[in-house]
Design a protein around this motif. Structure first.
Motif, mmCIF file in Angstrom:
data_model
loop_
_atom_site.group_PDB
_atom_site.id
_atom_site.type_symbol
_atom_site.label_atom_id
_atom_site.label_comp_id
_atom_site.label_asym_id
_atom_site.label_seq_id
_atom_site.Cartn_x
_atom_site.Cartn_y
_atom_site.Cartn_z
ATOM 1 N N PHE A 93 -32.117 -5.411 4.104
ATOM 2 C CA PHE A 93 -32.460 -4.097 3.552
ATOM 3 C C PHE A 93 -33.974 -3.952 3.356
ATOM 4 O O PHE A 93 -34.538 -2.894 3.606
ATOM 5 C CB PHE A 93 -31.729 -3.878 2.216
ATOM 6 N N LYS A 94 -34.599 -5.024 2.898
ATOM 7 C CA LYS A 94 -36.047 -4.989 2.665
ATOM 8 C C LYS A 94 -36.789 -4.719 3.983
ATOM 9 O O LYS A 94 -37.705 -3.892 4.035
ATOM 10 C CB LYS A 94 -36.505 -6.319 2.048
ATOM 11 N N GLN A 147 -35.652 -3.141 6.434
ATOM 12 C CA GLN A 147 -35.344 -1.765 6.840
ATOM 13 C C GLN A 147 -36.073 -0.727 5.976
ATOM 14 O O GLN A 147 -35.912 0.472 6.163
ATOM 15 C CB GLN A 147 -33.831 -1.509 6.749
ATOM 16 N N GLY A 148 -36.856 -1.204 4.992
ATOM 17 C CA GLY A 148 -37.629 -0.288 4.153
ATOM 18 C C GLY A 148 -36.913 0.186 2.901
ATOM 19 O O GLY A 148 -37.335 1.152 2.256
ATOM 20 N N HIS A 149 -35.832 -0.505 2.513
ATOM 21 C CA HIS A 149 -35.118 -0.160 1.271
ATOM 22 C C HIS A 149 -36.059 -0.422 0.083
ATOM 23 O O HIS A 149 -36.763 -1.429 0.062
ATOM 24 C CB HIS A 149 -33.860 -1.039 1.166
ATOM 25 N N PRO A 150 -36.082 0.452 -0.923
ATOM 26 C CA PRO A 150 -37.036 0.287 -2.030
ATOM 27 C C PRO A 150 -36.887 -1.037 -2.794
ATOM 28 O O PRO A 150 -35.767 -1.457 -3.108
ATOM 29 C CB PRO A 150 -36.715 1.461 -2.970
ATOM 30 N N VAL A 151 -38.019 -1.659 -3.044
ATOM 31 C CA VAL A 151 -38.100 -2.891 -3.844
ATOM 32 C C VAL A 151 -39.278 -2.710 -4.785
ATOM 33 O O VAL A 151 -40.341 -2.245 -4.358
ATOM 34 C CB VAL A 151 -38.337 -4.134 -2.939
ATOM 35 N N ASP A 152 -39.115 -3.060 -6.081
ATOM 36 C CA ASP A 152 -40.250 -2.868 -6.994
ATOM 37 C C ASP A 152 -41.273 -3.998 -6.863
ATOM 38 O O ASP A 152 -41.095 -4.925 -6.055
ATOM 39 C CB ASP A 152 -39.758 -2.656 -8.444
ATOM 40 N N ALA A 153 -42.333 -3.929 -7.664
ATOM 41 C CA ALA A 153 -43.444 -4.885 -7.547
ATOM 42 C C ALA A 153 -43.010 -6.324 -7.804
ATOM 43 O O ALA A 153 -43.659 -7.275 -7.342
ATOM 44 C CB ALA A 153 -44.565 -4.499 -8.511
ATOM 45 N N LYS A 154 -41.917 -6.520 -8.537
ATOM 46 C CA LYS A 154 -41.431 -7.875 -8.843
ATOM 47 C C LYS A 154 -40.298 -8.300 -7.903
ATOM 48 O O LYS A 154 -39.618 -9.296 -8.135
ATOM 49 C CB LYS A 154 -40.916 -7.941 -10.290
ATOM 50 N N GLY A 155 -40.068 -7.515 -6.848
ATOM 51 C CA GLY A 155 -39.045 -7.886 -5.867
ATOM 52 C C GLY A 155 -37.624 -7.538 -6.263
ATOM 53 O O GLY A 155 -36.671 -8.095 -5.728
#
Length: 332
Positions: free
Chosen positions: A267-268, A270-278
């Protein structure tokens, strides 16, 4: 002689609870660019195979049929298992249903594979070896010291041995040596060759599978006859014993999508949202804040929420097994 893509589709995907349930195992989740892993499997193997044969179970064959229809596939063969009897029997059913000279390209339905030149070369080589009478397995060149997979020790195409899932220290040694490959769970051989080897090494599995298959009604196997089949994996039954074994060293991008760790990584990418802490949220658009947490997933479905550290992804299976006993409605 024809080449048949035998798609094994009996698994539940317990490590992907609560997304994956008995009523919708992971291979039927339409979360991979809008398609299911089952559909991806069909489409990437179309070029090599004249026919599709699905070996699934009585709980999910309708989901397979739906995906086949959505992929415009008709004229497929299917075997509907009454109960899980592991991969040696599942492949035996496919081999009995085929002609002895047919090439079976056996693939799980729940792996994510990049279908490019490296994949095409590996499959073409496997089919070539299978035509010569070999029992072929695919070994993936490891990219990290993975403890969740079995390994194959090989020299070129010659198999020297199979290894169980290692601890981290052993996995690191495997990676360093360069002679160890991930066991992909993909195989290629003539139907008749597989049955001969199964008959030699596990006659009980062969005979009981044959009886169950011959007494099937409209492709559905009988429960009582199926329960007489020993539950043994194809690796134990044939791969680790046969002298006809060959391994195609492979470098195509592959993931068994067996845990939320692999879902997270995919998912990551593919550009799925992840915050600054992963941290990542799956299954809800509700605004979510993570405090004091990193590399954590929150997975929401209409009836359940799972919060887990990415490193603990393998332990989801334990939650699934406990809920199966205590709250079966949450895994059904």
């Amino acid at each position: 002689m024809k080449t048949i893509n035998v798609i094994l589709s009996g698994g539940v995907g317990s490590r992907l609870w609560p997304l994956s349930r008995k009523s919708q195992p992971k291979q039927y989740l339409p979360i991979f660019e809008g398609e299911t892993l089952f559909q991806h499997t069909i489409s990437r193997n179309k070029a090599f195979c004249e026919q599709v044969m699905v070996v699934g179970n009585c709980d999910n064959y309708k989901l397979s049929r739906k995906d086949l229809a959505n992929s415009n596939i008709s004229g497929y063969m299917e075997v509907i298992e009454a109960c899980p009897r592991n991969t040696a029997a599942a492949i035996a059913f496919a081999a009995i249903a085929a002609q002895p000279e047919d090439i079976l390209f056996v693939t799980p339905s729940d792996h994510l594979i990049k279908s490019g030149q490296k994949y095409q070369q590996a499959v073409a080589r496997a089919i070539e070896l299978a035509k010569e009478g070999a029992i072929v397995t695919f070994g993936l060149k490891p990219t990290r010291p993975e403890t969740g997979f079995g390994y194959i020790e090989a020299e070129g195409e010659k198999v020297k041995g199979f290894r169980e899932k290692p601890n981290l220290e052993t996995a690191e040694a495997f990676l360093k040596s360069g002679n160890f490959f991930w066991n992909s769970g993909m195989f290629c051989f003539k139907a008749g060759v597989y049955l001969e080897e199964l008959m030699t090494f596990e006659p009980e599995v062969y005979n009981a599978s044959k009886i169950a298959f011959e007494n099937a009604k409209e492709g559905k196997l009988d429960f009582d006859l199926s329960m007489k089949i020993p539950s043994i994996s194809v690796d134990y039954a044939v791969m680790e014993k046969t002298d006809k074994i060959k391994m195609v060293p492979s470098e195509f991008a592959w993931s068994d999508m067996g845990s939320f760790e692999s879902i997270y990584d995919h998912f990551k990418k593919q550009g799925h949202p992840v915050d600054a802490k992963g941290n990542m949220v799956i299954g809800t658009t509700l605004h979510t804040e993570f405090l004091g947490l990193k590399n954590t997933l929150l997975i929401q479905t209409p009836d359940a929420i799972l919060v887990l550290k990415k490193d603990n992804a393998q332990d989801v299976k334990k939650v699934y097994e406990r809920l199966e006993r205590e709250k079966p409605e949450l895994v059904g």
